[in-house]
Design a protein around this motif. Structure first.
Motif, PDB file in Angstrom:
ATOM      1  N   PRO A  96       0.907  -1.231  -0.077  1.00 40.66           N
ATOM      2  CA  PRO A  96      -0.035   0.051   0.125  1.00 40.66           C
ATOM      3  C   PRO A  96       0.913   1.194   0.007  1.00 40.66           C
ATOM      4  CG  PRO A  96      -0.880  -1.598   1.685  1.00 40.66           C
ATOM      5  CD  PRO A  96       0.626  -2.019   1.116  1.00 40.66           C
ATOM      6  N   ALA A  97       1.972   1.133   0.623  1.00 43.97           N
ATOM      7  CA  ALA A  97       2.774   2.414   0.793  1.00 43.97           C
ATOM      8  C   ALA A  97       3.327   2.960  -0.850  1.00 43.97           C
ATOM      9  CB  ALA A  97       3.815   2.254   1.696  1.00 43.97           C
ATOM     10  N   ILE A  98       3.650   1.713  -1.307  1.00 43.40           N
ATOM     11  CA  ILE A  98       4.364   2.109  -2.783  1.00 43.40           C
ATOM     12  C   ILE A  98       3.044   2.518  -3.613  1.00 43.40           C
ATOM     13  CG2 ILE A  98       5.125   1.172  -4.798  1.00 43.40           C
ATOM     14  CD1 ILE A  98       6.959  -0.771  -2.700  1.00 43.40           C
ATOM     15  N   ALA A  99       1.947   1.907  -3.430  1.00 44.88           N
ATOM     16  CA  ALA A  99       0.681   2.347  -4.064  1.00 44.88           C
ATOM     17  C   ALA A  99       0.194   3.720  -3.903  1.00 44.88           C
ATOM     18  CB  ALA A  99      -0.615   1.460  -3.869  1.00 44.88           C
ATOM     19  N   LEU A 100       0.334   4.231  -2.699  1.00 39.25           N
ATOM     20  CA  LEU A 100       0.155   5.630  -2.649  1.00 39.25           C
ATOM     21  C   LEU A 100       1.278   6.520  -3.442  1.00 39.25           C
ATOM     22  CD1 LEU A 100      -0.237   5.810   1.386  1.00 39.25           C
ATOM     23  CD2 LEU A 100      -2.169   5.660  -0.407  1.00 39.25           C
ATOM     24  N   ALA A 101       2.295   6.145  -3.374  1.00 40.64           N
ATOM     25  CA  ALA A 101       3.557   6.918  -4.100  1.00 40.64           C
ATOM     26  C   ALA A 101       3.204   6.873  -5.497  1.00 40.64           C
ATOM     27  CB  ALA A 101       5.063   6.505  -3.883  1.00 40.64           C
ATOM     28  N   ALA A 102       2.719   5.629  -6.124  1.00 40.27           N
ATOM     29  CA  ALA A 102       2.477   5.465  -7.533  1.00 40.27           C
ATOM     30  C   ALA A 102       1.440   6.378  -7.934  1.00 40.27           C
ATOM     31  CB  ALA A 102       2.554   4.054  -8.100  1.00 40.27           C
ATOM     32  N   LEU A 103       0.243   6.536  -7.165  1.00 40.58           N
ATOM     33  CA  LEU A 103      -0.840   7.458  -7.478  1.00 40.58           C
ATOM     34  C   LEU A 103      -0.612   8.453  -7.267  1.00 40.58           C
ATOM     35  CD1 LEU A 103      -3.558   5.275  -5.250  1.00 40.58           C
ATOM     36  CD2 LEU A 103      -3.592   5.321  -7.738  1.00 40.58           C
ATOM     37  N   ARG A 104       0.247   9.066  -6.618  1.00 38.12           N
ATOM     38  CA  ARG A 104       0.727  10.505  -6.487  1.00 38.12           C
ATOM     39  C   ARG A 104       1.600  10.754  -7.679  1.00 38.12           C
ATOM     40  NH1 ARG A 104       0.190  15.210  -3.091  1.00 38.12           N
ATOM     41  NH2 ARG A 104       1.821  16.612  -3.947  1.00 38.12           N
ATOM     42  N   ALA A 105       2.453   9.938  -8.123  1.00 33.61           N
ATOM     43  CA  ALA A 105       3.142  10.103  -9.447  1.00 33.61           C
ATOM     44  C   ALA A 105       2.450   9.959 -10.626  1.00 33.61           C
ATOM     45  CB  ALA A 105       4.202   8.988  -9.477  1.00 33.61           C
ATOM     46  N   THR A 106       1.055   9.292 -10.731  1.00 30.51           N
ATOM     47  CA  THR A 106       0.456   9.037 -12.157  1.00 30.51           C
ATOM     48  C   THR A 106      -0.913  10.084 -11.987  1.00 30.51           C
ATOM     49  OG1 THR A 106      -0.702   7.310 -11.033  1.00 30.51           O
ATOM     50  CG2 THR A 106       1.256   6.755 -12.263  1.00 30.51           C
ATOM     51  N   ARG A 107      -0.881  11.048 -10.982  1.00 30.24           N
ATOM     52  CA  ARG A 107      -2.125  11.965 -10.966  1.00 30.24           C
ATOM     53  C   ARG A 107      -1.908  12.784 -12.226  1.00 30.24           C
ATOM     54  NH1 ARG A 107      -1.216  16.375  -6.233  1.00 30.24           N
ATOM     55  NH2 ARG A 107       0.643  17.142  -6.931  1.00 30.24           N
ATOM     56  N   ASP A 108      -3.258  13.334 -12.998  1.00 29.34           N
ATOM     57  CA  ASP A 108      -3.321  14.079 -14.056  1.00 29.34           C
ATOM     58  C   ASP A 108      -2.533  13.337 -15.273  1.00 29.34           C
ATOM     59  OD1 ASP A 108      -4.164  16.093 -12.419  1.00 29.34           O
ATOM     60  OD2 ASP A 108      -2.353  16.653 -11.698  1.00 29.34           O
ATOM     61  N   GLY A 109      -2.498  12.059 -15.118  1.00 27.24           N
ATOM     62  CA  GLY A 109      -2.497  11.266 -16.593  1.00 27.24           C
ATOM     63  C   GLY A 109      -0.755  11.270 -16.565  1.00 27.24           C
ATOM     64  N   ALA A 110      -0.025  11.660 -15.650  1.00 21.81           N
ATOM     65  CA  ALA A 110       1.425  11.591 -15.444  1.00 21.81           C
ATOM     66  C   ALA A 110       2.022  10.041 -15.579  1.00 21.81           C
ATOM     67  CB  ALA A 110       2.089  12.364 -14.625  1.00 21.81           C
ATOM     68  N   ASP A 111       3.257   9.717 -15.503  1.00 19.31           N
ATOM     69  CA  ASP A 111       3.933   8.625 -15.423  1.00 19.31           C
ATOM     70  C   ASP A 111       5.498   8.959 -14.855  1.00 19.31           C
ATOM     71  OD1 ASP A 111       4.256   5.855 -14.833  1.00 19.31           O
ATOM     72  OD2 ASP A 111       4.127   4.967 -16.822  1.00 19.31           O
ATOM     73  N   ALA A 112       5.977   7.791 -14.325  1.00 17.78           N
ATOM     74  CA  ALA A 112       7.415   8.067 -13.908  1.00 17.78           C
ATOM     75  C   ALA A 112       7.967   6.575 -13.612  1.00 17.78           C
ATOM     76  CB  ALA A 112       7.439   9.134 -12.677  1.00 17.78           C
ATOM     77  N   LEU A 113       9.408   6.586 -13.559  1.00 19.68           N
ATOM     78  CA  LEU A 113      10.026   5.710 -13.059  1.00 19.68           C
ATOM     79  C   LEU A 113      10.193   5.906 -11.775  1.00 19.68           C
ATOM     80  CD1 LEU A 113      13.059   4.888 -15.380  1.00 19.68           C
ATOM     81  CD2 LEU A 113      10.845   3.589 -15.294  1.00 19.68           C
ATOM     82  N   LEU A 114       9.775   4.738 -10.677  1.00 18.74           N
ATOM     83  CA  LEU A 114       9.774   4.836  -9.307  1.00 18.74           C
ATOM     84  C   LEU A 114      10.989   4.233  -8.802  1.00 18.74           C
ATOM     85  CD1 LEU A 114       6.003   4.665  -8.119  1.00 18.74           C
ATOM     86  CD2 LEU A 114       7.463   6.757  -8.793  1.00 18.74           C
ATOM     87  N   LEU A 115      11.890   4.738  -8.201  1.00 14.13           N
ATOM     88  CA  LEU A 115      13.096   4.196  -7.668  1.00 14.13           C
ATOM     89  C   LEU A 115      12.806   3.908  -6.123  1.00 14.13           C
ATOM     90  CD1 LEU A 115      16.194   3.031  -7.429  1.00 14.13           C
ATOM     91  CD2 LEU A 115      16.898   5.212  -7.361  1.00 14.13           C
ATOM     92  N   VAL A 116      12.078   2.718  -5.546  1.00 16.79           N
ATOM     93  CA  VAL A 116      11.837   2.476  -4.221  1.00 16.79           C
ATOM     94  C   VAL A 116      12.862   2.012  -3.343  1.00 16.79           C
ATOM     95  CG1 VAL A 116       9.878   1.507  -2.926  1.00 16.79           C
ATOM     96  CG2 VAL A 116       9.444   2.035  -5.407  1.00 16.79           C
ATOM     97  N   LEU A 117      13.017   2.889  -2.236  1.00 16.24           N
ATOM     98  CA  LEU A 117      14.211   2.547  -1.365  1.00 16.24           C
ATOM     99  C   LEU A 117      13.628   2.605   0.193  1.00 16.24           C
ATOM    100  CD1 LEU A 117      16.704   4.923  -2.756  1.00 16.24           C
ATOM    101  CD2 LEU A 117      16.648   2.574  -3.491  1.00 16.24           C
ATOM    102  N   PRO A 118      13.608   1.246   0.795  1.00 20.16           N
ATOM    103  CA  PRO A 118      13.418   1.521   2.322  1.00 20.16           C
ATOM    104  C   PRO A 118      14.352   2.458   2.929  1.00 20.16           C
ATOM    105  CG  PRO A 118      13.808  -0.749   1.662  1.00 20.16           C
ATOM    106  CD  PRO A 118      14.141   0.149   0.329  1.00 20.16           C
ATOM    107  N   SER A 119      14.087   3.224   3.908  1.00 18.80           N
ATOM    108  CA  SER A 119      15.234   4.004   4.494  1.00 18.80           C
ATOM    109  C   SER A 119      15.815   3.669   5.939  1.00 18.80           C
ATOM    110  CB  SER A 119      14.258   5.271   5.087  1.00 18.80           C
ATOM    111  OG  SER A 119      13.180   4.816   5.966  1.00 18.80           O
TER     112      SER A 119
END
Length: 496
Positions: A96-119
């Motif tokens: 779910p945490a990654i899904a939140l970030a992906a939804l943020r990145a794709t809002r308004d029809g955008a897309d992105a490469l997500l580099l997902v990193l545990p902190s």
């Protein structure tokens, strides 16, 4: 937007309890915020290793409980103002945490490469890591969900494993199809994985298109995607934070990204990583990445070791003297000491569970308590009195408040304090003091450019932190008037 022009966006997962690093790591101050790397926290170190990559606005996802800690650590590390810090009302694991970030990145029809990193991981060779990201990028742009696998150098039982194809994918050098994921093995299976040669440790780091992840999640776990979409449909900005719709997110199942997506998706690939990676999952892991002397001892703080071998020892204050020890861990903090065999440190989680079952506060909170304005430490306490050392960061201020059952005496040790007391405002400098009578409305501020340090002496019939009434607060914490501790949000437990 063509795949070749998709921006890279870093996603920091500010989660993890770090139970096995007790007593330094506590439930209310987990390992991603500990000063493990020359004063830097793992969260700060994670951002700094990718900060200068060409990228769009980064995204961090953190638990509501840690919002001020996360924001302050990221600010100190130079996290850009255009970045987003999404708050989860409760943790629901990584899918779910990654899904939140992906939804943020794709809002308004955008897309992105997500580099997902545990902190909460460590990584020694940043150049090697960036090279691995470059190798993974063409596959991620082509729709593959790419994980980074670490070549094992020992039969480790504390990590999950990824089995990859021997040959790389066509036209994608260094990228191998994932054949299976395995959970943490026993010693025999770990030895077999090491001997096989095509097994890698599962690092928990990923690179993929935001849209590809959402498509896979929608096919495999539509319940998670529905809940996250509903939560992101009604976001609101609150200062440094982006708040999601709590009720919708609380209905989301808790699931790891491996279980929900990576183990079942069609196009999953792996890029090998040889960069000195560790998940810092135990004191033994810290010993392995720490600088050691000729006898294999890693000593930090005021530690004296005589006739010791392969010892990890850390003191946060007083002198710790060790004599004739081998393969042990000794960690000394202000309120708890751990002494453990190095090959048993994976079992610390059970030890902490026992402490929690006994209601011991040492399982939850540390001697040093961090708050949005700074931190405090308890120095001494007894019948009808308590002494604290308080540090207020420049420009910060505590809430305007009063106490029904205690008076306070403030002595400035360093810096300048602005004090409000029953409508009167005045300044205190070093070696000056002020008395706050019981029932008096008051506030403490730091108007200076250096940290304000003071000693607070509390006296009265009741010294619990729930004896507080707030009138104004710069951090949006709820007003409390005689509420019990169980009713207060965690960040209210400090007072201030």
């Amino acid at each position: 937007m063509s795949p070749e022009t998709l921006p890279l966006r870093v996603v920091l997962l500010v989660g993890g309890s770090g139970t096995r690093l007790w007593p330094m790591s506590r439930e209310h101050h987990p390992k991603q915020f500990l000063p493990l790397f020359d004063g830097r926290s793992p969260l700060q170190d994670t951002w700094l290793r990718v900060a200068d990559l060409p990228q769009g606005a980064p995204i961090a996802v953190a638990n509501e409980t840690y919002r001020f800690l996360a924001a302050e650590h990221l600010r100190q590390a130079g996290f850009p103002a255009q970045g987003t810090l999404i708050l989860e009302p409760e943790g629901r694991n990584t899918a779910p945490a990654i899904a939140l970030a992906a939804l943020r990145a794709t809002r308004d029809g955008a897309d992105a490469l997500l580099l997902v990193l545990p902190s909460d991981h460590a990584l020694e060779d940043r150049a090697a890591f960036r090279q691995a990201v470059q190798r993974a990028s063409p596959a991620a742009r082509a729709g593959w969900l790419v994980t980074f696998g670490v070549a094992p150098d020992r039969p480790e039982t504390g990590y999950g494993y990824v089995r990859a194809s021997a040959e790389p994918l066509d036209g994608l050098p260094g990228v191998h199809a994932v054949e299976s994921f395995s959970e943490k093995p026993d010693a025999q299976r770990a030895a077999a994985y090491l001997a096989a040669g095509n097994y890698h440790w599962n690092s928990g780091m990923f690179l993929f298109r935001a849209s590809a992840y959402l498509d896979a999640l929608g096919r495999l776990r539509p319940d998670i995607l529905r809940a996250c979409r509903a939560a992101m449909a009604r976001t609101r900005d609150d200062g440094d934070f982006t708040r999601i719709e709590a009720a919708a997110f609380l209905g989301c199942p808790a699931e790891s990204v491996d279980y929900a997506v990576m183990e079942h998706a069609d196009k999953v690939a792996m890029v090998g990583l040889a960069a000195g990676w560790s998940d810092i999952g135990s004191w033994d892991a810290l010993w392995r990445i720490a600088a050691r002397d000729g006898e294999g001892n890693a000593l930090q703080g005021d530690v004296q070791a005589v006739g010791c071998r392969n010892v990890y020892a850390r003191s946060d204050g007083r002198l710790v003297s060790l004599l004739g020890l081998e393969d042990v861990v000794v960690v000394d903090t202000a309120d708890a000491v751990l002494v453990a065999a190095r090959d048993r440190v994976q079992d610390i989680r059970g030890l902490v569970a026992e402490l929690k079952g006994q209601g011991r506060p040492e399982a939850l909170v540390s001697h040093r308590v961090f708050r949005p304005w700074g931190h405090y430490e308890s120095i001494d306490a007894g019948d009808r009195f308590q002494v604290k050392r308080i540090i207020v960061r420049p420009g910060e201020r505590l809430s305007l408040q009063l106490h029904h059952h205690r008076a306070e005496h403030w002595i400035v040790v360093k810096g300048t304090a602005r004090v409000t007391r029953d409508g009167e405002t005045f300044f205190l400098t070093e070696n000056q003091s002020a008395y706050i009578p019981l029932g008096t409305k008051h506030r403490l501020e730091n108007p200076g450019t250096i940290p304000l340090e003071l000693i607070e002496v509390q006296s009265g019939t009741y010294l619990g932190e729930d004896d507080i009434v707030r009138f104004e607060d710069a951090y949006g914490r709820s007003e409390t008037a005689g509420a019990g501790l169980a009713e207060l949000p965690e960040e209210d437990l400090s007072g201030g």
